[in-house]
Design an enzyme around this catalytic site. Sequence first.
Site, PDB file in Angstrom:
ATOM      1  N   HIS A   1     -49.342 -21.171 -29.143  1.00 50.43           N
ATOM      2  CA  HIS A   1     -49.358 -22.209 -30.182  1.00 50.43           C
ATOM      3  C   HIS A   1     -47.988 -22.896 -30.226  1.00 50.43           C
ATOM      4  O   HIS A   1     -46.962 -22.251 -30.005  1.00 50.43           O
ATOM      5  CB  HIS A   1     -49.688 -21.575 -31.537  1.00 50.43           C
ATOM      6  CG  HIS A   1     -49.953 -22.589 -32.606  1.00 50.43           C
ATOM      7  ND1 HIS A   1     -48.935 -23.247 -33.263  1.00 50.43           N
ATOM      8  CD2 HIS A   1     -51.109 -23.082 -33.091  1.00 50.43           C
ATOM      9  CE1 HIS A   1     -49.474 -24.093 -34.131  1.00 50.43           C
ATOM     10  NE2 HIS A   1     -50.780 -24.020 -34.042  1.00 50.43           N
TER      11      HIS A   1
ATOM     12  N   GLU B   1     -53.472 -29.642 -28.669  1.00 54.55           N
ATOM     13  CA  GLU B   1     -52.900 -29.867 -29.987  1.00 54.55           C
ATOM     14  C   GLU B   1     -51.619 -30.690 -29.866  1.00 54.55           C
ATOM     15  O   GLU B   1     -50.535 -30.120 -29.665  1.00 54.55           O
ATOM     16  CB  GLU B   1     -52.572 -28.528 -30.653  1.00 54.55           C
ATOM     17  CG  GLU B   1     -53.773 -27.619 -30.842  1.00 54.55           C
ATOM     18  CD  GLU B   1     -53.545 -26.657 -31.990  1.00 54.55           C
ATOM     19  OE1 GLU B   1     -54.324 -26.684 -32.941  1.00 54.55           O
ATOM     20  OE2 GLU B   1     -52.555 -25.913 -31.954  1.00 54.55           O
TER      21      GLU B   1
ATOM     22  N   ASN C   1     -56.880 -21.342 -37.963  1.00 54.31           N
ATOM     23  CA  ASN C   1     -55.597 -20.672 -37.738  1.00 54.31           C
ATOM     24  C   ASN C   1     -54.872 -20.610 -39.076  1.00 54.31           C
ATOM     25  O   ASN C   1     -54.378 -21.624 -39.558  1.00 54.31           O
ATOM     26  CB  ASN C   1     -54.789 -21.472 -36.703  1.00 54.31           C
ATOM     27  CG  ASN C   1     -53.378 -20.938 -36.536  1.00 54.31           C
ATOM     28  OD1 ASN C   1     -53.080 -19.817 -36.953  1.00 54.31           O
ATOM     29  ND2 ASN C   1     -52.514 -21.735 -35.929  1.00 54.31           N
TER      30      ASN C   1
HETATM   31  C1  PEP Z   1     -52.817 -25.679 -35.905  1.00 54.90           C
HETATM   32  O1  PEP Z   1     -51.944 -25.040 -36.427  1.00 54.90           O
HETATM   33  O2  PEP Z   1     -53.345 -25.245 -34.870  1.00 54.90           O
HETATM   34  C2  PEP Z   1     -53.215 -26.951 -36.501  1.00 54.90           C
HETATM   35  C3  PEP Z   1     -53.972 -27.751 -35.821  1.00 54.90           C
HETATM   36  O3  PEP Z   1     -52.729 -27.218 -37.768  1.00 54.90           O
HETATM   37  P1  PEP Z   1     -53.196 -28.412 -38.747  1.00 54.90           P
HETATM   38  O4  PEP Z   1     -54.706 -28.445 -38.724  1.00 54.90           O
HETATM   39  O5  PEP Z   1     -52.652 -28.045 -40.078  1.00 54.90           O
HETATM   40  O6  PEP Z   1     -52.622 -29.676 -38.202  1.00 54.90           O
END
Ligand code: PEP
Length: 255
Positions: A96, A168, A9
Amino acid sequence: MGTKFIAGNWKLNPAEINQAKELAREVRDRTANCSKVNIAVCPPFISLPAVAELLRESRIAVGGQDLYWEEAGAYTGAISAPMLKSAGCSYVIIGHSERRQYFGETDETVCRKLYAALKGGLKPIVCVGETLQQRKAGQLHDVIRTQVTEALRGMDETSLGDLVVAYEPIWAIGTGVTATPQQAQEMHAYIRSLLNDHFSHALAMTTPLLYGGSVKSDNATELLSQNDIDGALVGGASLKVDTFVPIIESGEELS
Ligand code: PEP
């Protein structure tokens, strides 16, 4: 353990279309030997056609970072599923935490976007995750259950064959703090149990569940080795070929 799926992403990066093309080209060339792991990159809208064109003959899929649920009309600034398709996307990220936090995304809009993505033939990557405050307050399972249930409200299982869910935890995104493999595994198993309850064992077992939150080359293998972690959604580390490719290689080894 099945085929792993590693998606990058890129968020609001890089600034220029040429830089996006360069990053895509490097990832493509450096992963030419990967034959098993599934890979996707999700550049900003403006770079999608150029990146998709560059990756056309490769194994790397392209995804949008968001979409609007209407197909066309007077919706200034919006991008629809047919537009993403015509730009060469096969995936789209939905819900997200940054969209929820900064752009007013709610469980209801996530659900509308999910319908639109499926109708438009895009594979949705639906993101769910709790804040640190919610985790500390013992609301973790309630928050995730609500997000998953509301995103999938009214869905017919037959339309969900291409669904991908990304867990996440918000406290792990862009912070350098990663959920432990045990914390991530526990929540992935929980999300699978929700899919089982709402739909079927078959859907629960075949829906890829990605972990996202400060995934790096030095924690990828351990995270991806967990039973219910089918891949990773990678933010910061997907912006440089030297940090993204080792994560893809971990996925390749475990696929
Ligand atoms: C994301 O934006 O989905 C993400 C997991 O970011 P990072 O890997 O930078 O924590």
